[in-house]
Design a protein around this motif. Structure first.
Motif, mmCIF file in Angstrom:
data_model
loop_
_atom_site.group_PDB
_atom_site.id
_atom_site.type_symbol
_atom_site.label_atom_id
_atom_site.label_comp_id
_atom_site.label_asym_id
_atom_site.label_seq_id
_atom_site.Cartn_x
_atom_site.Cartn_y
_atom_site.Cartn_z
ATOM 1 N N ALA A 149 0.843 -1.195 0.000
ATOM 2 C CA ALA A 149 0.000 0.000 0.000
ATOM 3 C C ALA A 149 0.881 1.248 0.000
ATOM 4 N N PRO A 150 0.537 2.282 -0.791
ATOM 5 C CA PRO A 150 1.378 3.481 -0.855
ATOM 6 C C PRO A 150 1.383 4.289 0.432
ATOM 7 N N VAL A 151 0.287 4.291 1.147
ATOM 8 C CA VAL A 151 0.190 4.872 2.489
ATOM 9 C C VAL A 151 -0.727 3.964 3.290
ATOM 10 N N GLY A 152 -0.715 4.109 4.612
ATOM 11 C CA GLY A 152 -1.500 3.212 5.439
ATOM 12 C C GLY A 152 -2.907 3.682 5.743
ATOM 13 N N GLU A 153 -3.215 4.926 5.440
ATOM 14 C CA GLU A 153 -4.491 5.497 5.844
ATOM 15 C C GLU A 153 -5.644 5.009 4.963
ATOM 16 N N GLY A 154 -6.865 5.220 5.464
ATOM 17 C CA GLY A 154 -8.052 4.718 4.806
ATOM 18 C C GLY A 154 -8.551 5.589 3.670
ATOM 19 N N ILE A 155 -9.530 5.067 2.952
ATOM 20 C CA ILE A 155 -10.088 5.715 1.772
ATOM 21 C C ILE A 155 -11.142 6.736 2.192
ATOM 22 N N VAL A 156 -11.024 7.956 1.663
ATOM 23 C CA VAL A 156 -11.995 8.999 1.964
ATOM 24 C C VAL A 156 -12.817 9.397 0.745
ATOM 25 N N SER A 157 -12.459 8.916 -0.422
ATOM 26 C CA SER A 157 -13.271 9.144 -1.621
ATOM 27 C C SER A 157 -12.980 8.023 -2.595
ATOM 28 N N GLY A 158 -14.049 7.407 -3.107
ATOM 29 C CA GLY A 158 -13.895 6.191 -3.881
ATOM 30 C C GLY A 158 -13.711 6.393 -5.371
ATOM 31 N N PHE A 159 -13.611 5.290 -6.070
ATOM 32 C CA PHE A 159 -13.377 5.241 -7.508
ATOM 33 C C PHE A 159 -14.695 5.349 -8.265
ATOM 34 N N ARG A 160 -14.826 6.405 -9.073
ATOM 35 C CA ARG A 160 -15.975 6.590 -9.961
ATOM 36 C C ARG A 160 -17.308 6.332 -9.257
ATOM 37 N N THR A 161 -17.498 7.038 -8.148
ATOM 38 C CA THR A 161 -18.757 6.933 -7.424
ATOM 39 C C THR A 161 -19.853 7.661 -8.196
ATOM 40 N N ALA A 162 -21.098 7.460 -7.770
ATOM 41 C CA ALA A 162 -22.220 8.141 -8.426
ATOM 42 C C ALA A 162 -22.062 9.649 -8.340
ATOM 43 N N ALA A 163 -21.519 10.124 -7.212
ATOM 44 C CA ALA A 163 -21.335 11.561 -7.045
ATOM 45 C C ALA A 163 -20.149 12.087 -7.831
ATOM 46 N N ARG A 164 -19.173 11.220 -8.112
ATOM 47 C CA ARG A 164 -17.948 11.660 -8.793
ATOM 48 C C ARG A 164 -17.550 10.627 -9.860
ATOM 49 N N PRO A 165 -18.315 10.516 -10.913
ATOM 50 C CA PRO A 165 -18.060 9.481 -11.923
ATOM 51 C C PRO A 165 -16.749 9.660 -12.667
ATOM 52 N N SER A 166 -16.182 10.857 -12.649
ATOM 53 C CA SER A 166 -14.923 11.088 -13.347
ATOM 54 C C SER A 166 -13.720 11.047 -12.400
ATOM 55 N N HIS A 167 -13.916 10.502 -11.200
ATOM 56 C CA HIS A 167 -12.828 10.354 -10.234
ATOM 57 C C HIS A 167 -12.177 8.995 -10.495
ATOM 58 N N HIS A 168 -11.045 8.997 -11.214
ATOM 59 C CA HIS A 168 -10.473 7.769 -11.751
ATOM 60 C C HIS A 168 -9.476 7.094 -10.817
ATOM 61 N N GLY A 169 -9.532 7.449 -9.542
ATOM 62 C CA GLY A 169 -8.696 6.807 -8.537
ATOM 63 C C GLY A 169 -9.396 6.846 -7.203
ATOM 64 N N VAL A 170 -8.649 6.686 -6.132
ATOM 65 C CA VAL A 170 -9.195 6.816 -4.785
ATOM 66 C C VAL A 170 -8.343 7.812 -4.019
ATOM 67 N N ASP A 171 -8.959 8.468 -3.040
ATOM 68 C CA ASP A 171 -8.253 9.399 -2.169
ATOM 69 C C ASP A 171 -7.999 8.728 -0.826
ATOM 70 N N LEU A 172 -6.766 8.764 -0.384
ATOM 71 C CA LEU A 172 -6.367 8.175 0.887
ATOM 72 C C LEU A 172 -6.042 9.315 1.846
ATOM 73 N N GLY A 173 -6.748 9.388 2.944
ATOM 74 C CA GLY A 173 -6.746 10.567 3.806
ATOM 75 C C GLY A 173 -5.530 10.722 4.685
ATOM 76 N N SER A 174 -4.378 10.827 4.091
ATOM 77 C CA SER A 174 -3.126 10.940 4.837
ATOM 78 C C SER A 174 -2.810 12.388 5.194
ATOM 79 N N GLY A 175 -2.101 12.584 6.295
ATOM 80 C CA GLY A 175 -1.717 13.916 6.722
ATOM 81 C C GLY A 175 -0.573 14.480 5.900
ATOM 82 N N ARG A 176 -0.461 15.791 5.903
ATOM 83 C CA ARG A 176 0.616 16.477 5.189
ATOM 84 C C ARG A 176 1.979 15.933 5.648
#
Length: 379
Positions: free
Chosen positions: A230-257
């Motif tokens: 895994a590139p970072v250990g934190e969890g997913i905060v936005s998914g892949f091509r959800t109904a709300a974001r169909p053009s989101h072609h990856g996932v967001d992992l909620g890591s700190g700065r």
């Protein structure tokens, strides 16, 4: 073609620390293409991953009996799959970690297509014979010994274990250290199917970490036998091509700065740049916003099997340069919020067939789960 007998290994103790089952949670999405949005998602890093991994295992039950009924694994037939099972079982008997099984199977795929080849006369490569095309003249053994898959596999592993740092090397580099082939990069293309073969014949062992006596699913910054992490250990905060974001072609992992971003697998850097500088007044050296264009500071990497991974919104220039060969787990940059971003996080994409466009993007959650490096499994 013959396959020497190898006794089946005893069933191993099931891992007691399997990923805990999750529940539906409310997640705040740090958007790459809009403002902060509340999403109701079943956390894909807990329940879904636990169910999938527990149904397929992480090598806890050990390899199958090489003399039993074996599945067909395209494009290989029964004799070839049996040879792969022998290679895996010998590795287990020698207490070689499952990454070694993947390396050995991939090597035999390249050298002989998993066939126990005799001397091929005028078509032969020097005096090479057997699964690994080992040469009697180079001290590997007699021709008769090298035609015994059990012996040949044992000799391969014995040499592999003398290679310092082989578990941290890309598969093709480790294989080349053993084989000293005229085509040192040829092994890499077999890594995905070799991983599948080990998973099929050894209860998902290519997903595993730990020792042979106590295999378990990889988690956090551990590198699975498949070579992925895994590139970072934190969890997913936005998914892949959800109904709300169909053009989101990856996932967001909620890591700190400033969180280190690790390469998900060994590979070569294709892109390492800022993609906001072309549209002043935006810059990757300052925090972005939902109206800022692009990925900010980002990296694209090419891996075995023509897989591409992408890492967006880094806080500063990436640590790696175009053309650089990077090891699995190597830090390639730090989490930030440059580009189109509403807060610090890592935007992570996976693309197949070498297609870096949206057409090649696949769900990173499913992909990473299948290679034994589930996203958000903790550190």
């Amino acid at each position: 073609m013959t396959a020497g007998p190898v006794a089946g290994l005893p069933r191993r103790r099931r891992w007691r620390g399997m990923l805990a089952l999750g529940i539906t949670t409310v997640l705040v999405a740090l958007c790459c293409a809009g403002g902060v949005t509340a999403l109701f998602l079943a956390d894909p890093t807990t329940e879904d991953n636990a169910l999938l991994l527990s149904s397929f295992g992480c090598g806890e039950s050990g390899p199958v009996d090489a003399n039993g009924n074996l599945p067909r694994i395209d494009p290989y037939g029964e004799a070839q799959v049996r040879n792969a099972a022998i290679i895996i079982n010998v590795g287990a008997e020698l207490s070689v970690p499952p990454k070694g099984w993947v390396i050995a199977v991939a090597t035999a795929m390249q050298e002989s297509a998993l066939s126990n080849l005799p001397h091929l006369g005028a078509n032969n490569d020097h005096d090479s014979v057997g699964l690994f095309q080992q040469r009697p003249s180079q001290g590997w053994g007699t021709p008769a010994q090298l035609r015994d898959p059990t012996y040949a596999a044992r000799k391969f592993y014995e040499k592999l274990l003398t290679v310092k740092g082989w578990q941290q090397m890309p598969l093709t580099e480790a294989a080349q250290k053993v084989q000293v082939s005229a085509f040192p990069d040829a092994y890499a293309k077999h890594e995905p199917l070799a991983t599948q073969i080990v998973n099929t014949l050894a209860d998902g062992a290519a997903r595993a970490a730990g020792t042979v006596s106590e295999l378990r699913c990889a988690a956090g910054d551990e590198i699975a036998a498949s070579g992925w992490t895994a590139p970072v250990g934190e969890g997913i905060v936005s998914g892949f091509r959800t109904a709300a974001r169909p053009s989101h072609h990856g996932v967001d992992l909620g890591s700190g700065r400033g969180t280190p971003i690790r390469a998900a697998a060994a590979g070569r850097v294709l892109v390492s740049r800022c993609d906001a500088d072309s549209a002043p007044p935006w810059s990757c050296d300052s925090d972005g916003s939902p109206s800022t264009p692009g990925c900010g500071w980002y990296v694209d990497m090419l891996h075995a099997g023509n897989i591409v991974t992408r890492y967006c919104h880094m806080v500063a220039r990436p640590h790696v340069a175009v053309g650089e060969q990077v090891a699995a787990g190597q830090v390639i940059g730090l989490v930030g919020t440059s580009g189109r971003s509403s807060g610090p996080h890592l935007h992570f994409e996976v693309h197949i067939n070498g297609d870096r466009s949206s057409r090649g993007a696949v769900d990173p959650v499913r992909f990473m789960r299948d290679v034994g490096a589930p996203l958000g499994a903790g550190t």
